[in-house]
Structure formats: C-alpha cells, structure tokens
Design a protein around this motif. Structure first.
Motif, PDB file in Angstrom:
ATOM      1  N   THR A 129      58.671  -9.320 -76.245  1.00 37.45           N
ATOM      2  CA  THR A 129      57.591  -8.391 -76.551  1.00 37.45           C
ATOM      3  C   THR A 129      57.469  -7.245 -75.561  1.00 37.45           C
TER       4      THR A 129
ATOM      5  N   THR B  33      53.901 -18.099 -75.819  1.00 37.96           N
ATOM      6  CA  THR B  33      55.163 -17.686 -76.440  1.00 37.96           C
ATOM      7  C   THR B  33      55.468 -18.575 -77.625  1.00 37.96           C
TER       8      THR B  33
ATOM      9  N   ASP C  76      53.144 -13.100 -75.522  1.00 38.92           N
ATOM     10  CA  ASP C  76      52.015 -12.193 -75.350  1.00 38.92           C
ATOM     11  C   ASP C  76      51.523 -12.353 -73.916  1.00 38.92           C
ATOM     12  N   TRP C  77      50.534 -11.579 -73.517  1.00 38.13           N
ATOM     13  CA  TRP C  77      50.040 -11.658 -72.147  1.00 38.13           C
ATOM     14  C   TRP C  77      48.593 -11.201 -72.119  1.00 38.13           C
ATOM     15  N   SER C  78      47.751 -11.974 -71.458  1.00 41.18           N
ATOM     16  CA  SER C  78      46.360 -11.567 -71.268  1.00 41.18           C
ATOM     17  C   SER C  78      45.986 -11.838 -69.819  1.00 41.18           C
TER      18      SER C  78
END
Length: 194
Positions: A41, A108, A113-115
C-alpha cells in the motif's frame, strides 16, 4: 486461563536480529538496519524482515508485551506482532515518526494499512501492548506505566486461524536500534471493546 509469563527462550524468531541478549530478566534486541514489515500500500514494496519472537496464540487469549520506548530515528518501532501467514498479520505498538513516538497499528490482509496517534509523553517510558483474540476479531490496547489501557484498534481475524504472536521490533532507516523488552505474557482476552 490465568496470566502466564512467557520465557524468551520459548519463542522462535521470524527473522533473526543482530543480537538478542537476556539481561536481568529483560531481553535486549538489536535490530538489523532496514528491517520492517509492510505490504504494497502506497509505497509499492513488500518488506518481510521484522524481528518477531513468536509462539502460537490460541483462540480466546491475549498476548501482552512490555518494552521501553527508546526510539530516536524515523520508523524505529516495537510492540506486538500477530502472524497468520505472509499476507495476513497485525503489528501494533509504538513507532517513531515525524519526530515523535506514535501509538498505532498496521493491519495486513494482502495489503497493509497504517494508523497512528502521537504520544510524545511516552518517550523513555515503559509501554505495554495487549492484543486480545475473541470471536472474529483482535482488539489492541496499549498503556504507559501507571495509566489505564486505551483502545488502539479492532481488526478482523478469522476464528480458528492458527496465529503466532509475540514481541517485535524493526529499524527501517538505521543500524544500532536496541529495544529493551521487559515482559511477554499470555492472559485472558479483554471482556469488552470499551
């Protein structure tokens, strides 16, 4: 299930660090420069070189990892890692980004994704990250010494999936990162989301 401490020696590394040395009950892990975990991503690359000490985590259980936030370079990170396979995993903890420790998670499922949320007041302190398996989800919480746990993330995880979990660290941008892990434990999962 009661709270059970996990011996460092009972885990297996996903990728060997430069070194892992026990000292007074703690585990000091020196990360390889360029180590990371990410899939596709936004960046377009796959990094599968994190240092995670894992053992199987059963359904309806939680894994906790405590470590000192002693980070100073971009993307230095540590916390807890839950791995199903190469394309399905979760890492959660503290990552140094944009000049500050950030509390967050990467989930994943084919792609990552990443937050994150800034926690500059956590620098130099002991943080505990807990990931609880319950039903079709993992609930991630974290706390800094002496404060209550706060919700970080709720993410899907298929019931019955074979999951290996434990402490992890990565040093994507530099050599010389040493993370001091204080505890690895398995306990009851959290009873509620909030």
């Amino acid at each position: 299930m009661s709270r059970t401490g996990v011996e460092w020696s009972s885990g297996v590394w996903t990728h060997e660090p430069v070194s892992a040395v026990e000292q007074g009950g703690d585990l000091l892990v020196t990360a390889v420069e360029g180590s990371d975990a990410w899939r596709h991503t936004s960046y377009g690359f796959v990094h599968d070189s994190e240092h995670t000490l894992v053992r199987e985590l059963p359904d309806a259980a939680a894994v906790e990892v405590a470590f000192t936030v002693g980070f100073e370079a971009q993307f230095d990170q540590a916390g807890v890692f839950l791995r199903v396979d190469d394309e399905n995993w979760i890492k959660a903890g503290v990552e140094f980004a944009d000049g500050s420790p950030q509390l967050g998670a990467v989930v994943t499922r084919g792609s990552s994704d990443w937050s994150v949320a800034p926690v500059p007041e956590w620098a130099g302190r002991v943080v505990t990250v807990r990931a609880s398996r319950s039903g079709d989800a993992v609930t991630v919480r974290a706390a800094v010494e002496g404060e209550p746990f706060r919700l970080v993330r709720v993410a899907p995880l298929p019931p019955g999936a074979v999951v290996h979990a434990g402490p992890f660290c990565c040093a994507p941008t530099r050599a010389g990162l040493v993370v001091r892990f204080h505890e690895w434990a398995v306990t009851e999962p959290d009873g509620s989301l909030h």
